[in-house]
Design a protein around this motif. Sequence first.
Motif, mmCIF file in Angstrom:
data_model
loop_
_atom_site.group_PDB
_atom_site.id
_atom_site.type_symbol
_atom_site.label_atom_id
_atom_site.label_comp_id
_atom_site.label_asym_id
_atom_site.label_seq_id
_atom_site.Cartn_x
_atom_site.Cartn_y
_atom_site.Cartn_z
ATOM 1 N N ALA A 66 14.552 -46.978 20.743
ATOM 2 C CA ALA A 66 13.484 -46.579 19.813
ATOM 3 C C ALA A 66 12.199 -47.255 20.248
ATOM 4 C CB ALA A 66 13.834 -46.978 18.387
ATOM 5 N N ASN A 138 18.372 -37.144 25.461
ATOM 6 C CA ASN A 138 18.276 -36.702 24.060
ATOM 7 C C ASN A 138 17.117 -37.390 23.346
ATOM 8 O OD1 ASN A 138 20.515 -34.965 24.256
ATOM 9 N ND2 ASN A 138 21.921 -36.647 23.844
ATOM 10 N N SER A 140 13.639 -37.779 21.185
ATOM 11 C CA SER A 140 12.945 -37.193 20.043
ATOM 12 C C SER A 140 11.567 -37.848 19.996
ATOM 13 C CB SER A 140 13.733 -37.485 18.765
ATOM 14 O OG SER A 140 12.993 -37.092 17.634
ATOM 15 N N GLY A 142 7.685 -38.083 18.493
ATOM 16 C CA GLY A 142 6.925 -37.772 17.289
ATOM 17 C C GLY A 142 7.691 -38.032 16.013
ATOM 18 N N GLN A 143 8.785 -38.751 16.111
ATOM 19 C CA GLN A 143 9.591 -39.095 14.942
ATOM 20 C C GLN A 143 8.844 -40.127 14.096
ATOM 21 O OE1 GLN A 143 13.637 -39.907 16.006
ATOM 22 N NE2 GLN A 143 14.124 -40.861 14.061
ATOM 23 N N ASP A 144 9.026 -40.085 12.790
ATOM 24 C CA ASP A 144 8.412 -41.070 11.894
ATOM 25 C C ASP A 144 8.967 -42.445 12.244
ATOM 26 O OD1 ASP A 144 7.654 -42.755 9.799
ATOM 27 O OD2 ASP A 144 7.959 -41.219 8.265
ATOM 28 N N ALA A 145 8.084 -43.372 12.609
ATOM 29 C CA ALA A 145 8.508 -44.716 13.012
ATOM 30 C C ALA A 145 9.245 -45.437 11.886
ATOM 31 C CB ALA A 145 7.306 -45.538 13.465
ATOM 32 N N THR A 147 11.634 -44.355 10.210
ATOM 33 C CA THR A 147 13.071 -44.100 10.365
ATOM 34 C C THR A 147 13.664 -44.909 11.516
ATOM 35 O OG1 THR A 147 12.760 -42.222 11.859
ATOM 36 C CG2 THR A 147 12.778 -41.750 9.485
ATOM 37 N N LEU A 148 12.810 -45.579 12.290
ATOM 38 C CA LEU A 148 13.254 -46.346 13.460
ATOM 39 C C LEU A 148 13.080 -47.849 13.267
ATOM 40 C CD1 LEU A 148 11.532 -44.089 16.145
ATOM 41 C CD2 LEU A 148 13.930 -44.019 15.428
ATOM 42 N N GLU A 157 9.281 -42.703 18.748
ATOM 43 C CA GLU A 157 10.170 -41.882 19.555
ATOM 44 C C GLU A 157 11.507 -42.582 19.686
ATOM 45 O OE1 GLU A 157 8.215 -41.237 23.274
ATOM 46 O OE2 GLU A 157 8.241 -43.330 23.837
ATOM 47 N N ALA A 158 12.560 -41.776 19.897
ATOM 48 C CA ALA A 158 13.910 -42.323 20.007
ATOM 49 C C ALA A 158 14.678 -41.529 21.041
ATOM 50 C CB ALA A 158 14.618 -42.266 18.658
#
Length: 192
Positions: A66, A138, A140, A142-145, A147-148, A157-158
């Motif tokens: 992440a 795999n 991702s 632009g994911q909301d940080a 959630t990481l 990103e993850a």
Amino acid sequence: MSDDKNKRAVSGKVKWRRFAIAAVPAVAIAGVLVGLTAQGALASSISVSGQEFTITADQLVGTGFAQFGGALPNSAGGQTPVIVSAMKNATMANLCQSVTVLGMTIHLTAGGSGSPVSASNLVVDASDQTASSAVFTNISIGQDAGTLGGPAGTFGEAADQVTINNLVQHTWYTTAGTFTLPNLSLGFGASC
């Protein structure tokens, strides 16, 4: 007079049962707090030294990757912007770390001779990072940080796995659950 003597003798004794009644819950609570902090469920206050160090590796392979932006409090009372990279597990071939302290460069190497360095729950707060190549599995973007483990509502990103070749990082702060350094060498020498 004999009653005063008996009172003085008793007042210096430790009542172990009372001590245990007070100490056991305190120790249990402290253990829970340390455990929650280690797992990242509870925030802890840190202050970076104000001095970066350099980390290089021929190859870094990480799983549970992440990455997001963040900031660390610095010793001047301000904030230092960082790129936070977190990995559940990581291995590094030919790790080198160097930092200059009082005009002397401290040089650490490990993970050579086919025995890579390994780390669990690795978190690196860096000001920059370069590599000759990076492969994400795999991913991702632009994911909301939030959630990481980063600031909610910010960019993150993850990826399931990342492989980074010829890594060079300028780092402010690094933590790990475990950090295993085979073939460790520590001394004074040149920068990485």
